[in-house]
Scaffold this motif. Structure first.
Motif, PDB file in Angstrom:
ATOM      1  N   ASN A   1       6.601  -3.483  10.717  1.00  0.00           N
ATOM      2  CA  ASN A   1       7.729  -2.699  10.218  1.00  0.00           C
ATOM      3  C   ASN A   1       7.290  -1.663   9.193  1.00  0.00           C
ATOM      4  O   ASN A   1       7.767  -0.529   9.199  1.00  0.00           O
ATOM      5  CB  ASN A   1       8.780  -3.635   9.610  1.00  0.00           C
ATOM      6  N   THR A   2       6.375  -2.030   8.297  1.00  0.00           N
ATOM      7  CA  THR A   2       5.905  -1.086   7.281  1.00  0.00           C
ATOM      8  C   THR A   2       5.213   0.104   7.932  1.00  0.00           C
ATOM      9  O   THR A   2       5.492   1.263   7.607  1.00  0.00           O
ATOM     10  CB  THR A   2       4.937  -1.775   6.308  1.00  0.00           C
ATOM     11  N   ALA A   3       4.306  -0.156   8.862  1.00  0.00           N
ATOM     12  CA  ALA A   3       3.602   0.937   9.533  1.00  0.00           C
ATOM     13  C   ALA A   3       4.549   1.757  10.399  1.00  0.00           C
ATOM     14  O   ALA A   3       4.390   2.974  10.522  1.00  0.00           O
ATOM     15  CB  ALA A   3       2.459   0.381  10.377  1.00  0.00           C
ATOM     16  N   SER A   4       5.543   1.105  11.008  1.00  0.00           N
ATOM     17  CA  SER A   4       6.539   1.836  11.792  1.00  0.00           C
ATOM     18  C   SER A   4       7.315   2.797  10.901  1.00  0.00           C
ATOM     19  O   SER A   4       7.599   3.944  11.276  1.00  0.00           O
ATOM     20  CB  SER A   4       7.503   0.868  12.483  1.00  0.00           C
ATOM     21  N   ALA A   5       7.663   2.331   9.699  1.00  0.00           N
ATOM     22  CA  ALA A   5       8.445   3.146   8.774  1.00  0.00           C
ATOM     23  C   ALA A   5       7.631   4.310   8.215  1.00  0.00           C
ATOM     24  O   ALA A   5       8.140   5.420   8.058  1.00  0.00           O
ATOM     25  CB  ALA A   5       8.969   2.280   7.634  1.00  0.00           C
ATOM     26  N   MET A   6       6.366   4.068   7.936  1.00  0.00           N
ATOM     27  CA  MET A   6       5.552   5.057   7.226  1.00  0.00           C
ATOM     28  C   MET A   6       4.658   5.911   8.117  1.00  0.00           C
ATOM     29  O   MET A   6       4.250   7.005   7.717  1.00  0.00           O
ATOM     30  CB  MET A   6       4.679   4.357   6.182  1.00  0.00           C
TER      31      MET A   6
ATOM     32  N   SER B   1       9.071  -3.970   0.829  1.00  0.00           N
ATOM     33  CA  SER B   1       8.649  -2.588   1.085  1.00  0.00           C
ATOM     34  C   SER B   1       9.500  -1.942   2.167  1.00  0.00           C
ATOM     35  O   SER B   1       9.901  -0.780   2.045  1.00  0.00           O
ATOM     36  CB  SER B   1       7.170  -2.554   1.484  1.00  0.00           C
ATOM     37  N   THR B   2       9.791  -2.675   3.238  1.00  0.00           N
ATOM     38  CA  THR B   2      10.611  -2.124   4.319  1.00  0.00           C
ATOM     39  C   THR B   2      12.035  -1.878   3.837  1.00  0.00           C
ATOM     40  O   THR B   2      12.656  -0.866   4.175  1.00  0.00           O
ATOM     41  CB  THR B   2      10.614  -3.074   5.527  1.00  0.00           C
ATOM     42  N   THR B   3      12.557  -2.809   3.036  1.00  0.00           N
ATOM     43  CA  THR B   3      13.906  -2.648   2.497  1.00  0.00           C
ATOM     44  C   THR B   3      13.992  -1.430   1.589  1.00  0.00           C
ATOM     45  O   THR B   3      14.921  -0.617   1.689  1.00  0.00           O
ATOM     46  CB  THR B   3      14.320  -3.905   1.715  1.00  0.00           C
ATOM     47  N   ASN B   4      13.019  -1.299   0.698  1.00  0.00           N
ATOM     48  CA  ASN B   4      13.027  -0.169  -0.243  1.00  0.00           C
ATOM     49  C   ASN B   4      12.838   1.162   0.473  1.00  0.00           C
ATOM     50  O   ASN B   4      13.355   2.192   0.038  1.00  0.00           O
ATOM     51  CB  ASN B   4      11.935  -0.350  -1.297  1.00  0.00           C
ATOM     52  N   ASN B   5      12.088   1.161   1.555  1.00  0.00           N
ATOM     53  CA  ASN B   5      11.869   2.376   2.331  1.00  0.00           C
ATOM     54  C   ASN B   5      13.142   2.854   3.026  1.00  0.00           C
ATOM     55  O   ASN B   5      13.271   4.035   3.359  1.00  0.00           O
ATOM     56  CB  ASN B   5      10.766   2.132   3.365  1.00  0.00           C
ATOM     57  N   GLN B   6      14.088   1.919   3.251  1.00  0.00           N
ATOM     58  CA  GLN B   6      15.388   2.190   3.864  1.00  0.00           C
ATOM     59  C   GLN B   6      15.266   2.724   5.302  1.00  0.00           C
ATOM     60  O   GLN B   6      16.171   3.390   5.797  1.00  0.00           O
ATOM     61  CB  GLN B   6      16.197   3.176   3.023  1.00  0.00           C
ATOM     62  N   ALA B   7      14.170   2.384   5.961  1.00  0.00           N
ATOM     63  CA  ALA B   7      13.974   2.897   7.319  1.00  0.00           C
ATOM     64  C   ALA B   7      15.043   2.382   8.272  1.00  0.00           C
ATOM     65  O   ALA B   7      15.570   3.147   9.092  1.00  0.00           O
ATOM     66  CB  ALA B   7      12.583   2.504   7.821  1.00  0.00           C
ATOM     67  N   TYR B   8      15.370   1.095   8.185  1.00  0.00           N
ATOM     68  CA  TYR B   8      16.396   0.546   9.074  1.00  0.00           C
ATOM     69  C   TYR B   8      17.762   1.123   8.746  1.00  0.00           C
ATOM     70  O   TYR B   8      18.538   1.477   9.638  1.00  0.00           O
ATOM     71  CB  TYR B   8      16.445  -0.982   8.963  1.00  0.00           C
TER      72      TYR B   8
ATOM     73  N   LYS C   1       0.826  -1.206   0.000  1.00  0.00           N
ATOM     74  CA  LYS C   1       0.000   0.000   0.000  1.00  0.00           C
ATOM     75  C   LYS C   1       0.863   1.261   0.000  1.00  0.00           C
ATOM     76  O   LYS C   1       2.033   1.239   0.361  1.00  0.00           O
ATOM     77  CB  LYS C   1      -0.908   0.006   1.237  1.00  0.00           C
ATOM     78  N   SER C   2       0.249   2.379  -0.388  1.00  0.00           N
ATOM     79  CA  SER C   2       0.958   3.661  -0.388  1.00  0.00           C
ATOM     80  C   SER C   2       1.137   4.156   1.037  1.00  0.00           C
ATOM     81  O   SER C   2       0.432   3.731   1.958  1.00  0.00           O
ATOM     82  CB  SER C   2       0.161   4.695  -1.186  1.00  0.00           C
TER      83      SER C   2
END
Length: 288
Positions: free
Chosen positions: A81-86, A127-134, A52-53
């Motif tokens: 992780n996705t919601a934490s990042a976004m 998605s988490t990897t591409n977001n580069q949050a970590y 999701k966006s």
């Protein structure tokens, strides 16, 4: 200090995820805070969040918190992780009166404390990897660290099917991790690996076998639980009761499937009848 009256210390910690993976965080929370009341919300109608966006994930996350608020909570843990990042910063701004914690910052802090050669690997969903949050969180704490991230979305399917150990599982893990495990010299070798998806702790034994003793695994679920305990202590929000806390499960779709798949993640069997189905659409975001 958060403004919570003494009588509200028994309020629950609200935990939410897009599905069942966040149950690994719930396990860790129960171990670290056995006398706290917990409410877990799995947004199973809209899983996975990773496709999701950011705008949609923020809206879903805000609706989840509003649904949890209806159950009387004193803190929120984003066990995704996705919601934490976004959505972490967004939720912290929306709900300044209660602690809101995600899984990424505790995992990054633990990785920086663990690494010996400042060479850290992160495995997560695409998605988490591409977001580069970590990567960003680790480099903010340790600018000279070498961080390599690898998407391992297939691990989610293994975890949900209950394929946690065995030769075939180890072969799949080795194939997926091969880009991270290529070694040139000793100084090039990975020494710390962050399990950057809440599904992955169920595979930790098999992953440890593949990466070997020279690589230390960092479980973001366990580190998040420690961070939650420390934050509640700082805010004087720890529950003083001496009995085991109550536990409630909410889902937005398929309570029977949730209970069945949960057996691969949670330390106790969950009866389908104990899982409450809710309509999260009733809990609109503030700007809707």
């Amino acid at each position: 200090m958060t403004d919570v009256h003494t009588g509200e210390l028994e309020a629950a910690i609200g935990v939410f995820d897009s599905g069942v993976g966040g149950l690994t965080v719930l396990n860790a929370l129960r171990e670290a805070l056995p006398n706290e009341n917990l409410v877990y919300l799995g947004d199973t109608a809209r899983v996975p969040y990773g496709t999701k966006s950011a705008v949609s994930v923020m809206r879903y996350a805000e609706q989840a918190v509003r649904a949890l608020q209806a159950r009387r909570i004193k803190a929120v843990v984003i066990a995704c992780n996705t919601a934490s990042a976004m959505a972490l910063e967004h939720l912290q701004k929306c709900y300044p009166s209660i602690p809101v914690l995600g899984v990424i910052e505790p995992g990054a802090q633990a990785a920086c404390q663990t690494t010996r050669r400042k060479h850290i690997g992160v495995i997560a969903t695409e998605s988490t990897t591409n977001n580069q949050a970590y990567q960003k969180a680790i480099l903010e704490l340790m600018p000279d660290a070498r961080v390599q991230a690898q998407a391992c979305s297939l691990f989610v399917a293994l975890a949900e099917e209950g394929w946690h150990q065995g030769e075939l599982v180890e072969q799949i893990i080795a194939k997926c991790l091969s880009p991270l495990l290529e070694k040139n010299g000793v100084e090039e070798q990975l020494d710390t690996l962050v399990l950057g998806c809440t599904h992955f702790p169920t595979l930790s034994a098999a992953i440890a076998t593949v990466v070997g003793e020279s690589v230390t695994l960092v479980d973001s679920a366990a580190t998040t639980a420690k961070a939650v305990k420390a934050r509640l202590a700082d805010e004087h929000l720890l529950n003083p009761q001496l009995v085991a806390g109550q536990l409630n499960f909410l889902v937005t779709d398929g309570p029977e499937r949730f209970a069945r798949v949960a057996n691969n993640f949670f330390n106790e069997a969950i009866a389908p009848a104990s899982v409450e189905l809710i309509d999260i659409q009733h809990f609109s975001a503030a700007d809707e």
